[in-house]
Design a protein around this motif. Structure first.
Motif, short mmCIF file in Angstrom:
data_model
loop_
_atom_site.label_atom_id
_atom_site.label_comp_id
_atom_site.label_asym_id
_atom_site.label_seq_id
_atom_site.Cartn_x
_atom_site.Cartn_y
_atom_site.Cartn_z
N LEU A 284 -51.38 -0.63 -42.88
CA LEU A 284 -50.11 -1.19 -42.97
C LEU A 284 -49.60 -1.22 -44.58
CD1 LEU A 284 -47.69 -2.49 -41.87
CD2 LEU A 284 -48.74 -4.67 -42.12
N ASN A 285 -48.47 -0.24 -44.80
CA ASN A 285 -48.36 0.01 -46.36
C ASN A 285 -49.40 0.30 -47.01
OD1 ASN A 285 -45.66 -0.80 -45.88
ND2 ASN A 285 -46.28 -2.88 -45.93
N GLY A 286 -50.18 1.16 -46.73
CA GLY A 286 -51.53 1.84 -47.37
C GLY A 286 -52.61 0.80 -47.33
N ASP A 287 -52.63 -0.46 -47.00
CA ASP A 287 -53.62 -1.42 -46.67
C ASP A 287 -54.37 -1.23 -45.34
OD1 ASP A 287 -53.37 -2.43 -49.55
OD2 ASP A 287 -51.86 -3.79 -48.94
N ILE A 288 -55.61 -1.39 -45.29
CA ILE A 288 -56.45 -1.40 -44.23
C ILE A 288 -56.21 -2.90 -43.35
CG2 ILE A 288 -58.70 -1.24 -43.10
CD1 ILE A 288 -59.56 0.46 -45.27
N VAL A 289 -55.55 -2.57 -42.19
CA VAL A 289 -55.62 -4.20 -41.53
C VAL A 289 -56.15 -4.05 -40.10
CG1 VAL A 289 -53.17 -4.42 -42.15
CG2 VAL A 289 -53.44 -3.33 -40.19
N ALA A 290 -57.06 -3.16 -39.96
CA ALA A 290 -57.93 -3.08 -38.67
C ALA A 290 -58.88 -1.97 -38.65
CB ALA A 290 -57.12 -2.95 -37.43
N VAL A 291 -60.14 -2.07 -38.30
CA VAL A 291 -61.40 -0.87 -38.31
C VAL A 291 -62.19 -1.25 -37.19
CG1 VAL A 291 -63.24 -0.03 -39.54
CG2 VAL A 291 -61.27 -1.54 -40.90
N ARG A 292 -62.59 -0.05 -36.68
CA ARG A 292 -63.57 0.19 -35.55
C ARG A 292 -64.62 1.31 -35.96
NH1 ARG A 292 -61.26 -2.52 -31.34
NH2 ARG A 292 -63.08 -1.91 -29.86
N TYR A 293 -65.70 0.63 -35.88
CA TYR A 293 -66.82 1.39 -36.29
C TYR A 293 -67.61 1.82 -35.36
CZ TYR A 293 -71.37 1.97 -39.20
OH TYR A 293 -72.61 2.42 -39.69
N ASN A 294 -67.91 3.18 -35.25
CA ASN A 294 -68.09 3.99 -33.95
C ASN A 294 -69.54 4.70 -34.47
OD1 ASN A 294 -65.83 3.12 -32.24
ND2 ASN A 294 -65.04 4.52 -34.08
N VAL A 295 -70.43 4.75 -33.38
CA VAL A 295 -71.39 6.08 -33.43
C VAL A 295 -71.00 7.21 -32.26
CG1 VAL A 295 -73.97 6.46 -33.15
CG2 VAL A 295 -73.06 4.27 -34.35
N VAL A 296 -71.24 8.33 -32.62
CA VAL A 296 -71.02 9.36 -31.67
C VAL A 296 -72.32 9.96 -31.29
CG1 VAL A 296 -69.96 11.65 -31.36
CG2 VAL A 296 -68.76 9.65 -32.51
N HIS A 297 -72.57 10.43 -29.75
CA HIS A 297 -73.53 11.19 -29.49
C HIS A 297 -73.18 12.10 -28.55
CE1 HIS A 297 -77.29 12.52 -27.35
NE2 HIS A 297 -78.06 12.10 -28.46
N GLY A 298 -72.83 13.36 -28.65
CA GLY A 298 -72.42 14.18 -27.68
C GLY A 298 -71.01 13.81 -27.30
N GLU A 299 -70.70 13.83 -26.00
CA GLU A 299 -69.31 13.32 -25.63
C GLU A 299 -69.21 11.95 -25.37
OE1 GLU A 299 -69.24 15.56 -21.82
OE2 GLU A 299 -68.70 17.49 -22.77
N ARG A 300 -70.07 11.15 -26.15
CA ARG A 300 -70.10 9.75 -26.02
C ARG A 300 -69.82 8.82 -27.20
NH1 ARG A 300 -74.17 7.47 -21.40
NH2 ARG A 300 -73.23 8.48 -19.54
N MET A 301 -68.94 8.10 -27.48
CA MET A 301 -68.59 7.49 -28.44
C MET A 301 -68.89 5.84 -28.16
SD MET A 301 -65.03 7.03 -30.66
CE MET A 301 -65.23 8.67 -31.32
N PHE A 302 -69.62 5.18 -29.13
CA PHE A 302 -69.94 4.01 -29.00
C PHE A 302 -69.42 3.01 -30.00
CE2 PHE A 302 -73.29 6.70 -27.26
CZ PHE A 302 -73.56 6.04 -26.00
#
Length: 418
Positions: A284-302
């Protein structure tokens, strides 16, 4: 490696010979002549080839990832004597692998998974096809052969194992004494269009638009996928700052800070970790307001961690939900078949997840002391389950946890076992 084996047993041979005559499905009994063996080592490098072969097709969680566990061991400084890797074989072919950490709590030595609640679920690393063909009786013998290698502990505690594996059913029913405790939530769709059609009602779409309008009224919004380590470091720092603020507001122990885990998630995104880390970032206006941290393996995202701004003015626009909406709008059209949102019920999981899988704790008491501790822990787990439906019990457990954190110094790094 240390080895052990279990040869033919009369009961299993009789079951194998008479199963078809009894009208039971073919291929679910151990064949006469089948030999089950187990190998144990304290060196993760010795099991790398087997581990990668067993997980080449898919994993059920980052807790089954060789690279995730290798990094975890290095980051936690776990001594080799407290690492244990047991390979179970059928006629010399690897079928299952148990990566275990030996810990000592209140005088009880326990083998358990390396991470605790850091990922949504865990499961023995397995060739699911071969495990299914063994049938219940064969799996009993396989697990017994593998557990027999753990003769230097009082109990085995395997938390958060799925009650069923998609396409195979309950492959781990015979592993110890299971206790259902939680639910794993996942979204599985072929496209965003299918997801949108099945998961969002007209009122839900209207609500999402209203939230988006409120956030847009505060300034310019932007959504991005971050995979570059430098930009990722800045986003991860903001994410943990946001998480800490939320923990303080809720009066919850900040496990990431208290257990010195922040550095691990930074290392996981660095080149050479072997892990594919992707961050979803809402600005929002360049500042980070939300984050999601994911690990990817093949066709799966955790998704392992999510956060949003603690600014009340920004929260009015529901940045966390807006970030997730954008994730769902992009993930299934980017080649992913599954988006794992972990265990524990939340509104966002109710809105987006079409697959729910029971999670169970599996217990094996190896000594009298271990069996007693298992009984106590099972009662505690049942109490925790009751707490979810009782605010009074939940509050009491929270105060008890805060007291024990101070009493036993759980803000310090993991102590080595004796």
């Amino acid at each position: 490696m240390d080895t052990a084996n279990v040869g033919n047993q009369p009961l299993l041979r009789a079951l194998a010979e008479n199963g078809e005559a009894a009208g039971l499905p073919a291929g679910v009994f151990v064949r006469p002549g089948t030999v089950m063996t187990a190998r144990r080592t304290h060196d993760i490098g010795e099991v790398e080839a087997v581990w990668r072969a067993l997980t080449a097709e898919r994993i059920e969680s980052p807790g089954q990832s060789f690279d995730f566990i290798r990094l975890w061991i290095a980051d936690r400084g776990i001594a080799p004597k407290d690492q244990c890797f047991v390979i179970g074989e059928v006629d010399g072919e690897p079928v299952a692998l148990l990566p275990l950490h030996r810990r000592r709590h209140f005088g009880v030595t326990v083998y358990t998974w390396f991470p605790r609640s850091q990922v949504g679920c865990y499961a023995p690393i397995s060739d699911y096809n071969k495990l299914a063909l063994l049938g219940p009786e064969g799996r009993v013998q396989l697990w017994q052969t593998m557990i027999a290698q753990l003769d230097d502990a009082d109990a085995v505690y395997l938390r958060s194992i799925p009650g069923e594996i998609t396409g195979f059913g309950g492959l781990f029913d015979e592993l110890g004494n299971p206790l259902a405790v939680d639910t794993l939530y996942r979204s599985e769709f072929s496209s965003w269009e299918d997801c949108d059609k099945l998961q969002r009602s007209r009122s839900r779409r209207k609500h999402d638009r209203q939230q988006g309008d409120r956030l847009a009224a505060l300034g310019e919004t932007g959504f991005e996928l971050v995979t570059e380590p430098v930009a990722g470091k800045a986003a991860i720092d903001v994410m943990f700052h946001q998480r800490s603020a939320r923990f303080r507001a809720q009066g919850i122990r900040d496990t990431f800070v208290c257990d010195n885990l922040v550095a691990f998630y930074h290392k996981a995104m660095q080149p050479g970790s072997g892990l594919d880390i992707r961050l979803h970032v809402l600005r929002l206006n360049g500042d980070i307001v939300a984050v999601r941290y994911n690990v990817v393996h093949g066709e799966r995202m955790f998704c392992l961690i999510s956060s949003m701004s603690d600014d009340p003015a920004i929260q009015a626009g529901s940045p966390g939900k807006q970030c997730l909406l954008r994730v769902m709008q992009t993930v299934f059209d980017s080649g992913f078949a599954m988006f794992d949102m972990g265990s524990g019920f939340t509104d966002e999981k109710r809105h987006w997840c079409n697959v729910q899988t029971p999670l169970r704790q599996h217990y094996i008491g190896l000594t009298m002391k271990g069996r007693l501790s298992v009984g106590v822990h099972q009662q505690f787990q049942k109490l925790r389950a009751q707490a979810k439906a009782s605010p009074k019990v939940k509050s009491a457990l929270r105060h008890f946890r805060q007291f024990t954190d101070k009493l036993f110094g759980r803000n310090q790094q993991q102590q080595p076992s004796e």
